[in-house]
Design an enzyme around this catalytic site. Structure first.
Site, PDB file in Angstrom:
ATOM      1  N   ASP A 133     119.969  57.334 -23.638  1.00  0.00           N
ATOM      2  CA  ASP A 133     119.417  56.636 -24.804  1.00  0.00           C
ATOM      3  C   ASP A 133     118.316  55.702 -24.321  1.00  0.00           C
ATOM      4  O   ASP A 133     118.583  54.732 -23.612  1.00  0.00           O
ATOM      5  CB  ASP A 133     120.516  55.856 -25.530  1.00  0.00           C
ATOM      6  CG  ASP A 133     120.102  55.373 -26.909  1.00  0.00           C
ATOM      7  OD1 ASP A 133     118.888  55.228 -27.142  1.00  0.00           O
ATOM      8  OD2 ASP A 133     120.991  55.146 -27.744  1.00  0.00           O
TER       9      ASP A 133
ATOM     10  N   ARG B 188     116.136  54.052 -26.346  1.00  0.00           N
ATOM     11  CA  ARG B 188     115.647  53.195 -27.421  1.00  0.00           C
ATOM     12  C   ARG B 188     115.687  51.713 -27.052  1.00  0.00           C
ATOM     13  O   ARG B 188     116.546  51.275 -26.311  1.00  0.00           O
ATOM     14  CB  ARG B 188     116.469  53.432 -28.694  1.00  0.00           C
ATOM     15  CG  ARG B 188     116.198  54.772 -29.337  1.00  0.00           C
ATOM     16  CD  ARG B 188     117.113  55.033 -30.498  1.00  0.00           C
ATOM     17  NE  ARG B 188     118.506  55.215 -30.077  1.00  0.00           N
ATOM     18  CZ  ARG B 188     119.483  55.507 -30.918  1.00  0.00           C
ATOM     19  NH1 ARG B 188     119.232  55.625 -32.215  1.00  0.00           N
ATOM     20  NH2 ARG B 188     120.719  55.679 -30.477  1.00  0.00           N
TER      21      ARG B 188
END
Length: 204
Positions: free
Chosen positions: A126, A128
Site C-alpha cells: 500500500d 498511499r
C-alpha cells in the site's frame, strides 16, 4: 505537500445534490476532490469517508474489488443521514497508478494475490499517503468524524493529523465471486476489519 483550494461547484447525483470542492497538490500536480452534502458541523461528528480513486471500480463497474460499491454506499449513507463528506483522493491502485495496476491485475490473473502482485512489481503493498486530508478537512470545516472505512490505516492517519475519529462505521458491501480472494487478502494481509459476511458463499 502543499494543498491549494481551487473552486466549488454543485454535483447532482442519484442521491441528491452534493457540493464538489477542488484541490491541487502544487508539488505533485495531483488534483483531489472533497464532496460535501448538507451543512457540516465543526463541533459535532460528521459522517465521512476517505476514498482513493479506483477507475476500474468507480467508473468501469469492475467486480474485482469493492471500491465502486463502497463509494456508492458512502454517498447514499451520507444523503440519508442529511450531511457528510467524501475525500476523493487521486491515488489509483493503492498509489501505484493505473498502468501498474493493470500490470498487477495481469499477475493476479496468473495466480498472485493483490499484495504479492504489488511486491512482484517492486512496490509496497500500500503506497498511499494521507497528508492532504488535514488541509482538505480544514477547508470544509470538519474536526470530528464518523469514518466509514474497514481500513485501520485511515483511522490512524486521521488521528495523526489531529482529526478526532469518534466512530468507525464499517462499510462492507460488494462481495462477489470475482473479489472474494481479494477481500480475504485485504483482511488477512492488509489488516482490514471485515466480518464473516465477506467470506460466506451465498453469491457463488
Amino acid at each position: 505537500m502543499s494543498i491549494k483550494y481551487v473552486a466549488t461547484s454543485k454535483l447532482p447525483t442519484p442521491w441528491g445534490v452534493f457540493a464538489m470542492h477542488g484541490f491541487e497538490d502544487t508539488e505533485s500536480g495531483k488534483e483531489h476532490v472533497a464532496l460535501t452534502f448538507g451543512t457540516l458541523s465543526a463541533d459535532e461528528p460528521v459522517l465521512g469517508r476517505i476514498h482513493s480513486e479506483c477507475l476500474t471500480g468507480d467508473a468501469l463497474f469492475s467486480l474485482r474489488c469493492d471500491c465502486g460499491f463502497q463509494l456508492q454506499a458512502a454517498m447514499q449513507n451520507i444523503a440519508e443521514t442529511g450531511s457528510g463528506f467524501i475525500l476523493y483522493l487521486r491515488q489509483e491502485g493503492r498509489g501505484i497508478g493505473l498502468l501498474n495496476k493493470i500490470r498487477a491485475y495481469e499477475l493476479q490473473d496468473k495466480g498472485a494475490n493483490t499484495v504479492e502482485a504489488n511486491e512482484q512489481l517492486g512496490f509496497e503493498a500500500d503506497m498511499r499517503k494521507y497528508d492532504m486530508i488535514k488541509p482538505m478537512l480544514e477547508q470544509i470545516g470538519v474536526k470530528h468524524v464518523r469514518l466509514m472505512t474497514n481500513n485501520p490505516r485511515k483511522v490512524k492517519a486521521m488521528k495523526e493529523f489531529g482529526i478526532e475519529v469518534v466512530e468507525r462505521v464499517p462499510l462492507q458491501v460488494g462481495k462477489n465471486r470475482y473479489n472474494e480472494a481479494y477481500l480475504k487478502t485485504k483482511s488477512t494481509e492488509l489488516g482490514h476489519m471485515m466480518s464473516e459476511y465477506h467470506f460466506m458463499d451465498e453469491n457463488k
